[in-house]
Design a protein around this motif. Sequence first.
Motif, PDB file in Angstrom:
ATOM      1  N   CYS A 173       0.793  -1.228   0.000  1.00 33.62           N
ATOM      2  CA  CYS A 173       0.000   0.000   0.000  1.00 33.62           C
ATOM      3  C   CYS A 173       0.825   1.277   0.000  1.00 33.62           C
ATOM      4  O   CYS A 173       0.258   2.376  -0.008  1.00 33.62           O
ATOM      5  CB  CYS A 173      -0.951  -0.004   1.190  1.00 33.62           C
ATOM      6  SG  CYS A 173      -1.962  -1.488   1.249  1.00 33.62           S
ATOM      7  N   SER A 174       2.149   1.161   0.002  1.00 27.35           N
ATOM      8  CA  SER A 174       2.988   2.350  -0.130  1.00 27.35           C
ATOM      9  C   SER A 174       3.488   2.535  -1.563  1.00 27.35           C
ATOM     10  O   SER A 174       4.209   3.497  -1.855  1.00 27.35           O
ATOM     11  CB  SER A 174       4.189   2.255   0.815  1.00 27.35           C
ATOM     12  OG  SER A 174       5.001   1.137   0.500  1.00 27.35           O
TER      13      SER A 174
ATOM     14  N   HIS B 116      -2.756   7.754   6.340  1.00 27.31           N
ATOM     15  CA  HIS B 116      -2.940   6.478   5.643  1.00 27.31           C
ATOM     16  C   HIS B 116      -4.332   5.942   5.996  1.00 27.31           C
ATOM     17  O   HIS B 116      -5.058   5.502   5.121  1.00 27.31           O
ATOM     18  CB  HIS B 116      -1.845   5.497   6.046  1.00 27.31           C
ATOM     19  CG  HIS B 116      -1.894   4.206   5.301  1.00 27.31           C
ATOM     20  ND1 HIS B 116      -1.845   4.144   3.927  1.00 27.31           N
ATOM     21  CD2 HIS B 116      -1.992   2.921   5.740  1.00 27.31           C
ATOM     22  CE1 HIS B 116      -1.908   2.876   3.545  1.00 27.31           C
ATOM     23  NE2 HIS B 116      -1.995   2.117   4.625  1.00 27.31           N
TER      24      HIS B 116
ATOM     25  N   THR C 213      -6.514   3.437   7.273  1.00 25.14           N
ATOM     26  CA  THR C 213      -7.204   2.345   6.585  1.00 25.14           C
ATOM     27  C   THR C 213      -8.530   1.960   7.233  1.00 25.14           C
ATOM     28  O   THR C 213      -9.332   1.270   6.632  1.00 25.14           O
ATOM     29  CB  THR C 213      -6.331   1.091   6.542  1.00 25.14           C
ATOM     30  OG1 THR C 213      -6.093   0.632   7.873  1.00 25.14           O
ATOM     31  CG2 THR C 213      -5.012   1.370   5.843  1.00 25.14           C
TER      32      THR C 213
ATOM     33  N   GLU D 195      -0.662   4.320  13.438  1.00 24.47           N
ATOM     34  CA  GLU D 195      -0.392   5.598  12.772  1.00 24.47           C
ATOM     35  C   GLU D 195      -0.636   6.768  13.713  1.00 24.47           C
ATOM     36  O   GLU D 195       0.105   7.758  13.703  1.00 24.47           O
ATOM     37  CB  GLU D 195      -1.259   5.751  11.525  1.00 24.47           C
ATOM     38  CG  GLU D 195      -0.939   7.027  10.752  1.00 24.47           C
ATOM     39  CD  GLU D 195      -1.695   7.154   9.441  1.00 24.47           C
ATOM     40  OE1 GLU D 195      -1.365   8.062   8.649  1.00 24.47           O
ATOM     41  OE2 GLU D 195      -2.625   6.357   9.202  1.00 24.47           O
TER      42      GLU D 195
ATOM     43  N   SER E 273      -8.409  11.029   6.746  1.00 25.65           N
ATOM     44  CA  SER E 273      -8.162   9.979   5.775  1.00 25.65           C
ATOM     45  C   SER E 273      -9.254  10.054   4.722  1.00 25.65           C
ATOM     46  O   SER E 273     -10.437  10.091   5.061  1.00 25.65           O
ATOM     47  CB  SER E 273      -8.180   8.601   6.433  1.00 25.65           C
ATOM     48  OG  SER E 273      -8.216   7.580   5.449  1.00 25.65           O
TER      49      SER E 273
ATOM     50  N   HIS F   5      -9.870   1.929   0.044  1.00 26.88           N
ATOM     51  CA  HIS F   5      -8.417   1.732   0.035  1.00 26.88           C
ATOM     52  C   HIS F   5      -8.040   1.225  -1.348  1.00 26.88           C
ATOM     53  O   HIS F   5      -8.350   0.090  -1.713  1.00 26.88           O
ATOM     54  CB  HIS F   5      -8.016   0.727   1.107  1.00 26.88           C
ATOM     55  CG  HIS F   5      -6.541   0.671   1.361  1.00 26.88           C
ATOM     56  ND1 HIS F   5      -5.611   1.182   0.486  1.00 26.88           N
ATOM     57  CD2 HIS F   5      -5.819   0.152   2.400  1.00 26.88           C
ATOM     58  CE1 HIS F   5      -4.395   0.994   0.966  1.00 26.88           C
ATOM     59  NE2 HIS F   5      -4.497   0.373   2.123  1.00 26.88           N
TER      60      HIS F   5
ATOM     61  N   GLY G  14      -1.191   5.712  -2.524  1.00 26.59           N
ATOM     62  CA  GLY G  14      -0.201   6.747  -2.264  1.00 26.59           C
ATOM     63  C   GLY G  14      -0.238   7.858  -3.292  1.00 26.59           C
ATOM     64  O   GLY G  14      -0.103   9.045  -2.960  1.00 26.59           O
TER      65      GLY G  14
ATOM     66  N   ASN H   9       0.746  10.302   4.106  1.00 29.97           N
ATOM     67  CA  ASN H   9       1.315   9.050   4.617  1.00 29.97           C
ATOM     68  C   ASN H   9       0.806   7.842   3.845  1.00 29.97           C
ATOM     69  O   ASN H   9      -0.391   7.752   3.533  1.00 29.97           O
ATOM     70  CB  ASN H   9       0.949   8.855   6.090  1.00 29.97           C
ATOM     71  CG  ASN H   9       1.707   9.773   7.015  1.00 29.97           C
ATOM     72  OD1 ASN H   9       2.810  10.224   6.699  1.00 29.97           O
ATOM     73  ND2 ASN H   9       1.137  10.059   8.176  1.00 29.97           N
ATOM     74  N   SER H  10       1.695   6.898   3.581  1.00 27.89           N
ATOM     75  CA  SER H  10       1.332   5.623   2.960  1.00 27.89           C
ATOM     76  C   SER H  10       2.169   4.519   3.591  1.00 27.89           C
ATOM     77  O   SER H  10       3.403   4.543   3.503  1.00 27.89           O
ATOM     78  CB  SER H  10       1.590   5.669   1.449  1.00 27.89           C
ATOM     79  OG  SER H  10       0.810   6.659   0.834  1.00 27.89           O
TER      80      SER H  10
ATOM     81  N   ASN I 192       7.086   1.730   4.437  1.00 26.24           N
ATOM     82  CA  ASN I 192       6.477   3.018   4.767  1.00 26.24           C
ATOM     83  C   ASN I 192       7.020   4.133   3.894  1.00 26.24           C
ATOM     84  O   ASN I 192       8.212   4.157   3.562  1.00 26.24           O
ATOM     85  CB  ASN I 192       6.757   3.363   6.235  1.00 26.24           C
ATOM     86  CG  ASN I 192       6.369   2.231   7.165  1.00 26.24           C
ATOM     87  OD1 ASN I 192       5.225   1.809   7.203  1.00 26.24           O
ATOM     88  ND2 ASN I 192       7.344   1.723   7.915  1.00 26.24           N
TER      89      ASN I 192
END
Length: 403
Positions: A162-163, A295, A297, A306, A321, A328, A334, A382-383, A390
């Motif tokens: 996910c980054s 991020h 989620t 986080e 978020s 997501h 990202g 942020n991701s 990260n």
Amino acid sequence: MKPLLLSHFTATSCVGRGLDATLDALRHARGGLAPCDFERADLDTWIGAVDDVDAQPVRADLADFECRNNRLAQLGLVQDGFDAGVAAAVARYGAARVGVFVGTSTAGILETERAYQRRDPASGALPADFHYAHTHNPYSPAAFVRAYFALRGPAMAISSACSSGAKVFGSARRMIEAGLIDAAVVGGVDSLCLTTLYGFNSLELLSRRPCRPFDVARDGISIGEAAAFALVERVPDPPATLDGNAILLLGVGESSDAHHMSSPHPEGLGARVAIEQALASAGLGANDIDYVNLHGTATPSNDAAESRAVGALFARTPCSSTKGATGHTLGAAGALEAVVAALALREQFVPAGVNTTQPDPALAADYVLASRDTRVRAALSNSFGFGGTNCSLILGRADHARR
């Protein structure tokens, strides 16, 4: 690091195609999640599907790339004049001086799923019209974008869960600073597929409701799909010629805490390192950040981790978020959220966290429940991915960066 100019950027997700639709949804806290009706998926969850992805095939000369993921990529590339912006960059620098860096998690794995459904019943052979290298291969979206624009610069796919869609900015920055290229198409594209939906379901991470990041009742994610891209270039010389409203990439921070295959470090240590590196590379302090795109989620452990990372560095910085609106989008998240941060900077507003109604008081965050106009000079996005991969990005306005 030397700042880079985001000369063009665009986003397509379940909240709409292009920047105008995305901005309208963010300003009015309108989400695009709907009950799951994806093909052959019998799951009690919500998804963020992009409308009519399959209505337009990929360009005829690129037919070997035909799959949902590359159709979604193409849909994103033609929004907001992005394709024209890339063509102009090629005219300035030459096709060999423009790179391609695309993040994805599953690429066109849906095409493989469909191919297995059509195997020869006698031999088990996959159908002859299945092109793994141009569809399922993780490199395929980068290859597709490179071929779409007839580019000859370096190209790579980033697949760090996910980054992925954030790390492409770091890869492009290193190539530009090394003098290998002058500009890069960066972005992320991930499309819905059964592997993703059932995979996250097997981890018991899917919510039965639209996801609620940082909410006291958060209970899992909603899977979405998206294509988001930016064209990054060197800042003009002299920088004073740059429009003050232009958006710059000021800082990039990356870390790998490798705490667990699928769970973040409970104290958010790797996330904190990425944020601190981004601040240091931008030459900024935490007090210089006016908005944090989390991020976020909406899983209990991810949001808590986080929160600890953000809370250790920021006091009362507004944050939200946008996954409550878009779902997501995994390898595209990202890039999509970097574009959201760029929109917040350009339009001078902080977007609300859609679906969140009661922020968890145990989480150290000034969570925004209603979009509001305010001064945003620098924003952090942020991701954080599986395995502790990260990445944090800092974007800022050119007029603020000059000061």
